[in-house]
Scaffold this motif. Structure first.
Motif, PDB file in Angstrom:
ATOM      1  N   MET A   1       1.441  -0.906   0.206  1.00 38.94           N
ATOM      2  CA  MET A   1      -0.166  -0.093  -0.145  1.00 38.94           C
ATOM      3  C   MET A   1       1.267   1.358   0.325  1.00 38.94           C
ATOM      4  N   ASN A   2       1.052   1.600  -1.041  1.00 33.25           N
ATOM      5  CA  ASN A   2       1.324   3.344  -1.077  1.00 33.25           C
ATOM      6  C   ASN A   2       1.138   4.406  -0.013  1.00 33.25           C
TER       7      ASN A   2
ATOM      8  N   ILE B   1      -2.384   6.461  -0.514  1.00 38.11           N
ATOM      9  CA  ILE B   1      -3.561   5.542  -0.210  1.00 38.11           C
ATOM     10  C   ILE B   1      -3.830   5.507   1.378  1.00 38.11           C
ATOM     11  N   LYS B   2      -2.447   5.373   1.941  1.00 36.25           N
ATOM     12  CA  LYS B   2      -2.477   5.417   3.136  1.00 36.25           C
ATOM     13  C   LYS B   2      -2.988   6.292   3.505  1.00 36.25           C
ATOM     14  N   ILE B   3      -3.333   7.712   3.556  1.00 29.31           N
ATOM     15  CA  ILE B   3      -3.264   9.249   3.483  1.00 29.31           C
ATOM     16  C   ILE B   3      -4.759   8.973   3.803  1.00 29.31           C
ATOM     17  N   LYS B   4      -5.175   8.373   2.433  1.00 28.48           N
ATOM     18  CA  LYS B   4      -6.797   8.668   1.936  1.00 28.48           C
ATOM     19  C   LYS B   4      -6.911   7.903   3.087  1.00 28.48           C
TER      20      LYS B   4
END
Length: 75
Positions: free
Chosen positions: A1-2, A5-8
């Motif tokens: 997971m980049n 995507i983690k922030i979102k």
């Protein structure tokens, strides 16, 4: 997971929290950031002192004491 995507995913979860819990999340984020800042500061100080030539003259000085000079040895 980049990273994006983690922030979102994290922002989506934060948006679902009740208002009362937002201050806890903010406090925790502030805590994490302060740990990072402290770590950066500590590493900077260590680098500065290790690169410093202030105590370089001590390398050439002979040792005044040795282990044999100890009266008691602690474990």
């Amino acid at each position: 997971m980049n990273r994006q995507i983690k922030i979102k995913n994290t922002v989506d979860k934060i948006n679902r929290l009740p208002d009362a819990k937002l201050s806890e999340v903010e406090d925790f984020v502030d805590f994490l950031l302060s740990k990072i800042d402290d770590s950066i500061l500590t590493e900077g100080i260590q680098k500065l002192t290790s690169d410093s030539k202030t105590f370089e003259y001590l390398k050439d000085e002979e040792d005044l004491y040795s282990v044999n000079d100890l009266k008691e040895k602690y474990k």
